[in-house]
Scaffold this motif. Structure first.
Motif, PDB file in Angstrom:
ATOM      1  N   ILE A 236       0.063  -4.019  -1.235  1.00  0.00           N
ATOM      2  CA  ILE A 236      -1.317  -3.930  -0.778  1.00  0.00           C
ATOM      3  C   ILE A 236      -1.979  -2.706  -1.393  1.00  0.00           C
ATOM      4  CG2 ILE A 236      -2.784  -3.880   1.255  1.00  0.00           C
ATOM      5  CD1 ILE A 236      -0.913  -6.264   1.097  1.00  0.00           C
ATOM      6  N   GLY A 237      -3.097  -2.918  -2.048  1.00  0.00           N
ATOM      7  CA  GLY A 237      -3.819  -1.818  -2.662  1.00  0.00           C
ATOM      8  C   GLY A 237      -5.030  -1.409  -1.842  1.00  0.00           C
ATOM      9  N   ILE A 238      -5.831  -0.541  -2.453  1.00  0.00           N
ATOM     10  CA  ILE A 238      -7.007  -0.015  -1.748  1.00  0.00           C
ATOM     11  C   ILE A 238      -7.958  -1.141  -1.361  1.00  0.00           C
ATOM     12  CG2 ILE A 238      -9.042   1.432  -2.017  1.00  0.00           C
ATOM     13  CD1 ILE A 238      -7.544   3.150  -3.896  1.00  0.00           C
ATOM     14  N   SER A 239      -8.163  -2.073  -2.300  1.00  0.00           N
ATOM     15  CA  SER A 239      -9.231  -3.059  -2.094  1.00  0.00           C
ATOM     16  C   SER A 239      -8.940  -3.944  -0.885  1.00  0.00           C
ATOM     17  CB  SER A 239      -9.389  -3.909  -3.353  1.00  0.00           C
ATOM     18  OG  SER A 239      -8.141  -4.432  -3.738  1.00  0.00           O
TER      19      SER A 239
ATOM     20  N   LYS B  19      -9.445  -1.934   2.252  1.00  0.00           N
ATOM     21  CA  LYS B  19     -10.853  -1.668   2.537  1.00  0.00           C
ATOM     22  C   LYS B  19     -11.512  -2.895   3.134  1.00  0.00           C
ATOM     23  CE  LYS B  19     -12.850   2.154   0.240  1.00  0.00           C
ATOM     24  NZ  LYS B  19     -13.754   2.644  -0.794  1.00  0.00           N
TER      25      LYS B  19
ATOM     26  N   SER C 229       0.449   0.608  -0.692  1.00  0.00           N
ATOM     27  CA  SER C 229       0.450   1.682  -1.684  1.00  0.00           C
ATOM     28  C   SER C 229       0.011   2.970  -0.997  1.00  0.00           C
ATOM     29  CB  SER C 229      -0.494   1.344  -2.834  1.00  0.00           C
ATOM     30  OG  SER C 229      -1.824   1.535  -2.433  1.00  0.00           O
TER      31      SER C 229
ATOM     32  N   GLN D  39      -2.283   5.108  -1.663  1.00  0.00           N
ATOM     33  CA  GLN D  39      -3.721   5.287  -1.463  1.00  0.00           C
ATOM     34  C   GLN D  39      -4.250   4.363  -0.369  1.00  0.00           C
ATOM     35  OE1 GLN D  39      -5.641   7.685  -2.767  1.00  0.00           O
ATOM     36  NE2 GLN D  39      -3.731   8.472  -3.591  1.00  0.00           N
ATOM     37  N   ALA D  40      -3.657   3.172  -0.254  1.00  0.00           N
ATOM     38  CA  ALA D  40      -4.086   2.266   0.815  1.00  0.00           C
ATOM     39  C   ALA D  40      -3.753   2.886   2.173  1.00  0.00           C
ATOM     40  CB  ALA D  40      -3.394   0.926   0.655  1.00  0.00           C
TER      41      ALA D  40
ATOM     42  N   LYS E 200      -3.766   5.963   2.751  1.00  0.00           N
ATOM     43  CA  LYS E 200      -4.775   7.002   2.958  1.00  0.00           C
ATOM     44  C   LYS E 200      -6.058   6.387   3.522  1.00  0.00           C
ATOM     45  CE  LYS E 200      -4.739  10.719   0.059  1.00  0.00           C
ATOM     46  NZ  LYS E 200      -4.999  11.251  -1.277  1.00  0.00           N
ATOM     47  N   VAL E 201      -6.446   5.238   2.987  1.00  0.00           N
ATOM     48  CA  VAL E 201      -7.642   4.541   3.502  1.00  0.00           C
ATOM     49  C   VAL E 201      -7.465   4.300   4.994  1.00  0.00           C
ATOM     50  CG1 VAL E 201      -8.981   2.423   3.396  1.00  0.00           C
ATOM     51  CG2 VAL E 201      -8.099   3.416   1.310  1.00  0.00           C
TER      52      VAL E 201
END
Lengths: 234, 336
Positions: free
Chosen positions: A106-109, A112, A135, A137-138, A140-141
């Motif tokens: 799973i990424g940021i997008s 989000k 991930s 950064q995800a 972190k989101v």
């Protein structure tokens, strides 16, 4: 031959998802959300009929639900009225649970999108169940937005078994603010003098504990019959 | 008592005097004029102030070194994970569009190495090659390990699947090495007004092997374009041109010096450093004879050389050798 193997693979996956589905429902129920009994105790056959495609593969996009908090939970999460705020709003609200359709990481997008969906529909909490890890950064989101809506993430494989049903796991009960204040007054303690529990502890994650909340842990004791201890979430 | 008298009698250096008279005393001798004492106190105050300023500077420097850099905003990650924006046919990973390359280099210089790894992970989540300028999808090997049939190496598929090819892995890791072992350069910052500008990590793309250094150099130049103002670039161009000219003149000088040393007629110092050399042959009288072996004491010679240590007592050496055969401390004896 190949069809058979893929069918058996689908069968396995659907069974796994069914177990995660049941656990997440039990989790929501244990936290105090209102769920019908037949929703929680769904049978495998019904689950298969409802949440699979024609070829037997699971349909994760369909696996989502929302639940409203029960009266008892609202009461527990409402801060005590003060002269300046005589009618305080409860700190809990509708929860949104969703199984992530992507099987890759799973990424940021993706994250989000989930956060936005929760914010748009005024959900106070959101749980994303993913097949693979987030991930960095995800993650972190997730933490950045947790001030507005409480976003939690669980892996499917972590939900295969409901850990609270294990015989070695004692019963954990979340205390409300008044109960916590009463406890501290009764034992003349400061908050920091309580034993602690990490917020990443599996049970703390199961109950969705936040920093500063106190759980009452009731375990059976050979000498005392039942023994209650208290832990502060840090 | 005696110590006091000696102290008062001895002419003291100013600094010590000053220290002693820190509480104002009346028995200060009148010999140093008041002007001088005031000047020393002034210098002391100045010195203290200087030291304080230096200490403050050191502290600031240390704080600056140890402070945590602010984390990279998520928008940067999103932007970089969506690259490249340039269309694929003219531009690819080996030939990125200058705009994209400069964007990557400028945004990557604030990255920590771990954040760069996060970026690679983020691009992989989207199914893209981990190199920020590569438009191709990443590899999808299955299983835990992969054996290279050419070199026989074994690699984890999780490592291989980060990139679209080994070339892209090299390019991406080339950037990572520069982040791991940073070389800093100063850039003129826009609004901060600091005279030196901001220190940032110097980054460049990997030079491409295929079509010569020309292309990579152009890309490097393109990447360098947004870094300096127009004046800086002009200055740099002038300096480069001067360097070229200097090189030519230096080469000419070297050549002439070398010619002078050799004595070539072309050299500018050819005539000055020459020495007249005349070769004189000595006359030969008779036929050439080998040196005779029958010279005196030839039996003591070792390969035509007479050891000097024995020369003094050459006469008695044989008897002594016969007498003290077992003596170990006579290192210099050579027995034949």
């Amino acid at each position: 031959m190949e069809e058979e193997s893929s069918a058996s693979m689908h069968l396995k996956e659907v069974t796994r998802l069914w177990r995660a589905w049941r656990t997440i429902h039990e989790m929501a129920q244990d936290r105090g959300y209102e769920l019908a009994e037949e929703e929680v105790k769904i049978s495998l056959d019904r689950f298969r009929a409802e949440y699979t495609n024609d070829d037997g593969s699971p349909n994760r996009a369909k696996m989502q639900f929302s639940a409203r908090p029960s009266e008892a939970m609202i009461k527990k999460f409402t801060p005590p009225p003060t002269p300046s705020n005589p009618d305080p709003a409860p700190e809990c609200g509708t929860i949104w649970v969703e199984f992530c359709p992507d099987k890759s990481s799973i990424g940021i997008s993706v994250m989000k999108k989930f956060v936005e969906h929760c914010a748009q529909n005024n959900f106070k909490a959101g749980i994303l169940v993913t097949a693979s890890a987030l991930s960095a950064q995800a993650r972190k989101v997730m933490t950045v937005t947790s001030q507005f809506t409480l976003i939690e993430c669980f892996l499917e494989e972590d939900l295969l078994v409901n850990i609270t049903h294990h015989e070695l796991v004692p019963k954990h009960i979340l205390l409300s603010r008044e109960e916590k204040a009463a406890l501290l007054k009764r034992y003349r303690l400061k908050e920091t003098q309580l034993p602690r529990i990490l917020s990443k502890d599996p049970i703390a994650r199961y109950l969705g504990l936040k920093k500063g909340q106190v759980v009452k842990i009731i375990r059976t004791s050979e000498t005392a019959g039942r023994y209650a201890s208290y832990r502060l979430c840090v | 008592m005696s110590a006091e008298t000696t102290q008062s009698a001895r002419p003291k250096p100013k600094g010590i005097l000053k220290q002693l008279s820190a509480p104002p005393t009346t028995k200060q001798p009148a010999s140093p004029p008041p002007r001088a004492s005031s000047s020393t106190s002034l210098t002391r105050a100045e010195l203290l102030a200087q030291q304080e300023a230096a200490a403050r500077l050191r502290l600031l420097e240390k704080l600056r070194q140890t402070e945590l850099k602010p984390p990279i905003p998520l928008e940067t990650f999103e932007l970089l994970s969506q690259l490249p924006r340039a269309p694929c046919p003219p531009h690819d990973a080996s030939n990125p569009s200058p705009a994209d390359a400069s964007l990557v280099l400028t945004s990557l210089r604030d990255f920590q190495p771990s954040e760069y790894l996060d970026l690679i992970e983020e691009r992989n989540c989207l199914g893209k090659c981990g190199y920020a300028l590569c438009p191709r999808p990443r590899r999808t090997h299955e299983g835990g390990f992969k054996i290279s049939t050419r070199s026989g190496n074994i690699a984890r598929t999780t490592d291989l699947n980060k990139w679209c090819s080994d070339a892209c892995a090299l390019r991406a890791l080339y950037l990572k090495v520069q982040l791991d072992n940073p070389t800093y350069e100063r850039i003129s910052s826009g609004g901060s007004g600091a005279p030196g500008g901001r220190l940032v990590v110097k980054l460049e793309l990997r030079e491409e092997k295929g079509d010569g250094s020309r292309k990579s150099r152009t890309s490097a130049v393109a990447a360098a374009v947004p870094r300096g103002s127009q004046e800086d670039r002009d200055q740099l161009a002038q300096a480069m041109a001067k360097l070229e000219i200097d090189k030519h003149t230096q080469a000419r000088k070297d050549a002439s010096a070398l010619a002078g040393e050799r004595g070539d007629p072309g050299g500018s110092v050819a005539g000055l450093s020459r020495v007249d050399v005349t070769i004189k042959e000595s006359a030969v009288d008779g036929p050439v004879e080998p040196p005779s072996n029958l010279a005196k004491g030839a039996e003591y010679m070792v390969e035509g050389y007479r050891p000097k240590a024995n020369k003094a007592r050459g006469g008695k050496q044989p008897e002594e050798g016969a007498e003290s055969d077992g003596e170990d401390d006579e290192f210099f004896t050579v027995r034949l």
